[in-house]
Design a protein around this motif. Sequence first.
Motif, PDB file in Angstrom:
ATOM      1  N   PRO A  84       3.295  -3.256 -13.127  1.00 52.17           N
ATOM      2  CA  PRO A  84       3.403  -2.067 -13.993  1.00 52.17           C
ATOM      3  C   PRO A  84       2.090  -1.751 -14.718  1.00 52.17           C
ATOM      4  N   ILE A  85       1.084  -1.348 -13.957  1.00 51.84           N
ATOM      5  CA  ILE A  85      -0.195  -0.985 -14.565  1.00 51.84           C
ATOM      6  C   ILE A  85      -0.251   0.531 -14.741  1.00 51.84           C
ATOM      7  N   GLU A 116      -6.999  -0.257  -6.155  1.00 50.80           N
ATOM      8  CA  GLU A 116      -7.665   0.967  -5.706  1.00 50.80           C
ATOM      9  C   GLU A 116      -6.702   2.127  -5.533  1.00 50.80           C
ATOM     10  N   CYS A 117      -5.443   1.880  -5.770  1.00 45.86           N
ATOM     11  CA  CYS A 117      -4.434   2.934  -5.728  1.00 45.86           C
ATOM     12  C   CYS A 117      -4.293   3.544  -4.335  1.00 45.86           C
ATOM     13  N   ILE A 118      -4.023   2.688  -3.350  1.00 46.56           N
ATOM     14  CA  ILE A 118      -3.775   3.170  -1.994  1.00 46.56           C
ATOM     15  C   ILE A 118      -2.563   4.093  -1.961  1.00 46.56           C
ATOM     16  N   GLY A 119      -1.603   3.860  -2.867  1.00 49.45           N
ATOM     17  CA  GLY A 119      -0.395   4.680  -2.864  1.00 49.45           C
ATOM     18  C   GLY A 119      -0.635   6.130  -3.214  1.00 49.45           C
ATOM     19  N   LEU A 120      -1.751   6.452  -3.891  1.00 55.13           N
ATOM     20  CA  LEU A 120      -2.068   7.847  -4.229  1.00 55.13           C
ATOM     21  C   LEU A 120      -3.058   8.468  -3.252  1.00 55.13           C
ATOM     22  N   ARG A 121      -3.540   7.687  -2.305  1.00 52.05           N
ATOM     23  CA  ARG A 121      -4.541   8.198  -1.368  1.00 52.05           C
ATOM     24  C   ARG A 121      -3.872   9.071  -0.311  1.00 52.05           C
ATOM     25  N   PRO A 122      -4.361  10.294  -0.086  1.00 51.05           N
ATOM     26  CA  PRO A 122      -3.770  11.148   0.953  1.00 51.05           C
ATOM     27  C   PRO A 122      -3.906  10.512   2.333  1.00 51.05           C
ATOM     28  N   PHE A 123      -2.895  10.750   3.161  1.00 51.10           N
ATOM     29  CA  PHE A 123      -2.951  10.268   4.537  1.00 51.10           C
ATOM     30  C   PHE A 123      -4.028  11.037   5.305  1.00 51.10           C
ATOM     31  N   SER A 124      -4.453  10.461   6.408  1.00 56.74           N
ATOM     32  CA  SER A 124      -5.390  11.178   7.279  1.00 56.74           C
ATOM     33  C   SER A 124      -4.666  12.341   7.957  1.00 56.74           C
ATOM     34  N   VAL A 125      -5.435  13.341   8.360  1.00 56.93           N
ATOM     35  CA  VAL A 125      -4.842  14.506   9.022  1.00 56.93           C
ATOM     36  C   VAL A 125      -4.494  14.146  10.460  1.00 56.93           C
ATOM     37  N   HIS A 144       1.235   4.704  -7.681  1.00 55.90           N
ATOM     38  CA  HIS A 144      -0.064   4.097  -7.964  1.00 55.90           C
ATOM     39  C   HIS A 144       0.002   2.588  -8.166  1.00 55.90           C
ATOM     40  N   ARG A 145       1.184   2.014  -8.233  1.00 52.74           N
ATOM     41  CA  ARG A 145       1.301   0.600  -8.579  1.00 52.74           C
ATOM     42  C   ARG A 145       1.119  -0.303  -7.361  1.00 52.74           C
ATOM     43  N   PRO A 146       0.266  -1.318  -7.472  1.00 57.97           N
ATOM     44  CA  PRO A 146       0.164  -2.323  -6.407  1.00 57.97           C
ATOM     45  C   PRO A 146       1.337  -3.299  -6.491  1.00 57.97           C
ATOM     46  N   LEU A 192      -1.875 -10.318  -4.083  1.00 57.59           N
ATOM     47  CA  LEU A 192      -1.901  -9.025  -4.753  1.00 57.59           C
ATOM     48  C   LEU A 192      -2.242  -7.986  -3.696  1.00 57.59           C
ATOM     49  N   MET A 193      -1.375  -6.991  -3.533  1.00 61.23           N
ATOM     50  CA  MET A 193      -1.454  -6.093  -2.390  1.00 61.23           C
ATOM     51  C   MET A 193      -1.510  -4.642  -2.852  1.00 61.23           C
ATOM     52  N   ASP A 194      -2.535  -3.939  -2.386  1.00 65.89           N
ATOM     53  CA  ASP A 194      -2.646  -2.502  -2.622  1.00 65.89           C
ATOM     54  C   ASP A 194      -2.042  -1.804  -1.413  1.00 65.89           C
ATOM     55  N   LEU A 195      -0.836  -1.274  -1.560  1.00 66.25           N
ATOM     56  CA  LEU A 195      -0.085  -0.710  -0.440  1.00 66.25           C
ATOM     57  C   LEU A 195       0.301   0.731  -0.729  1.00 66.25           C
ATOM     58  N   PRO A 196       0.652   1.488   0.314  1.00 68.54           N
ATOM     59  CA  PRO A 196       1.223   2.814   0.089  1.00 68.54           C
ATOM     60  C   PRO A 196       2.558   2.702  -0.644  1.00 68.54           C
ATOM     61  N   GLN A 197       3.007   3.819  -1.190  1.00 64.52           N
ATOM     62  CA  GLN A 197       4.298   3.833  -1.868  1.00 64.52           C
ATOM     63  C   GLN A 197       5.395   3.485  -0.868  1.00 64.52           C
TER      64      GLN A 197
END
Length: 670
Positions: free
Chosen positions: A516-517, A550-559, A371-373, A358-363
């Motif tokens: 599909p969460i 943890e929804c890594i796909g919605l996390r903003p990238f670093s500057v 938001h989906r893993p 189970l992988m929490d990845l960026p989109q």
Amino acid sequence: MNPVPFTELGCPAIDRGTNQPNVFFDPKSSESFTPHFSRGWRDDAIQRAYLEATYLWWGEAANNPLSSVYGGRMVHVPECAAWTWDARPYPFFPALTDVWTDGANWRLGHWLTGRLGAVSLAALVRHLCLLAGLPEDRIDVTGLWGAVEGYAIGALESPRASITTLSRHFGFDAVETEGVIRFVMRGRAAVASVSLDDLVAAREGDVLELTRGQETELPQALKWQIARADEDYDAALVEARRITVDTTRIASESFPMAVPPEEAERRCRRALMEAWVGRETAAFRLPPSRLALDPADAIRLQHDGRLVDLRLVSIADADARGIETVRQDRATYDLPPGDPRAASLTRAVVFGAPDALLMDLPQLSEDQPAHRPFVAAHAVPWPGEMAVFQSPSTDGFELLTTFGSRARIGVLVSGFYAGPTSRFDLGNVLVVDLLTGTLESVTDLTLFGGANAIAIESATGVWEIVQAGAAELIAPGQYGLTRLLRGQRGTEGAMGNPAPAGARVVVLDESLAPLPIAEADLGIPWNWRIGPASRPVSDETYVAQAFTPECIGLRPFSVAHVEQPWRKPRSLGDLTIRWTRRSRALAADSWGGLEVPLAEELEAYEVEILHGAAVKRVLSTATTSAVYTAAHQIADRGALLGPGDTLDIRIFQLSALVGRGAPKLVTLTF
């Protein structure tokens, strides 16, 4: 005195096997033999006849007398073992020759496995006659030969109809003679010879009437459908065909019986040849002195200087015996069997618990919500479809989704060190060992389009995405990857230094399935079970995992591009910290826009002023710059920042959904 122990007997299932029942045919052995005068054909009936004859012989008191000394039979038969019963399951043995290399020897060998359940043709016909109400002393089946692996009576029919089907398939006749119903195989030797001088002239017509049927009324090909006992009684088709004939008719028949295809092909050829030979018929009259002849007997007729074999079909007794016959050829009833056909078996597939991640990845693509893993799984054998169940507790699991693609999962062969981002990493070599699948080199243009993306688990649940331009196969399933793009899709913070050998890697392609969460489920510690969709969730083939999306796909990238103070002249006082915004939107890779998409509801940042590990102050801003005032510098450090000083800061872009994004840790030099 003691009885003679009879410990073992056996006979190969080969033509004329009783001539030498102790020999064994094995092409790989120097002791391979066929019995005397054997033609090397498979013959299950001879094996069964041998066993029946032997056991019945010693079972007769006249052949095995009772001893007056020890009170037992002369030959001790009860513990006599028939060679050989194999513990390996039929029909997988002998069909699976890749598992058991001696499987090919079964066809002509001594094995009883797969044969002992058959019944002799004589016993089956006797049983049907008894069902019809015939007394046993009026049934004579001693003239029948053959074995029946299985016979299905699928409808209401008389025993006579069942016997007729067997007669057509095996080629035998039934005749009433001397108050007994006698069953005899066709193709027997002639019991009498008849010449024209022996015939009785009729009052009208010729003394001998010969008829030859037209070819166009006969079949060119005959097709039989039977069942195969070694293929779970699935239907099989055999065919016999004549080549140089003036007819195109094709006849088909279906028999509700299990027959080896090679034997069915032999009988089908016999039936076709029987039809063509039997197109010649003869009718004549014999004197009453020929009373010994019965229907189904074979005779030889001397005609035109040659002997013609005929089989009697019917006899009408009056002042003379009216005889109707068909021509027969004894060679028709002694044909070789067809070529053996290997059985096509459905193997029982045993599934084990899959290797599931189970992988929490960026989109990764626009068609999937950010938001989906993801879930990736590998199993051998692959069950076709995997199911994913979830529950907030240890019971009450509910199906979330299913997927049908096996992911390319592997491990790191050696440690993978950190490297540069935003340009090619030409110093590191990524060595991976895949459980399945392949990798190949791609052009830079294809690489920039997202090809050869691999996720590396540098720490538990932390994934760095790497792309590889060059792939070299260095061992089976093992690849050395170079020309790397590191920290893709904002994962530069997940680099290990190094990521250890044995860390899991997953090739990112369409085999990964999104879960599909709902966004409301983010941050909740769920229990998951992943396994074959054909099995219940409680089955041992399911693997259990605890995973919190943890929804890594919605996390903003670093500057990026944080401005260093030493690059510009400045005076002591307020410090303006500047940077460039990055976007997690996939469209941000376009070089045509003036500004990357925001991808957040509002633009907001936080800047942490650090002193070692301690956070001295947090600056908030809505732009890509923040002011660290002189007053704050004196309050935090006791002095203004000047030449030779350094300042550690950490910058976050904020999200209304997940809060702080990926951090950017920078040391400012003055």
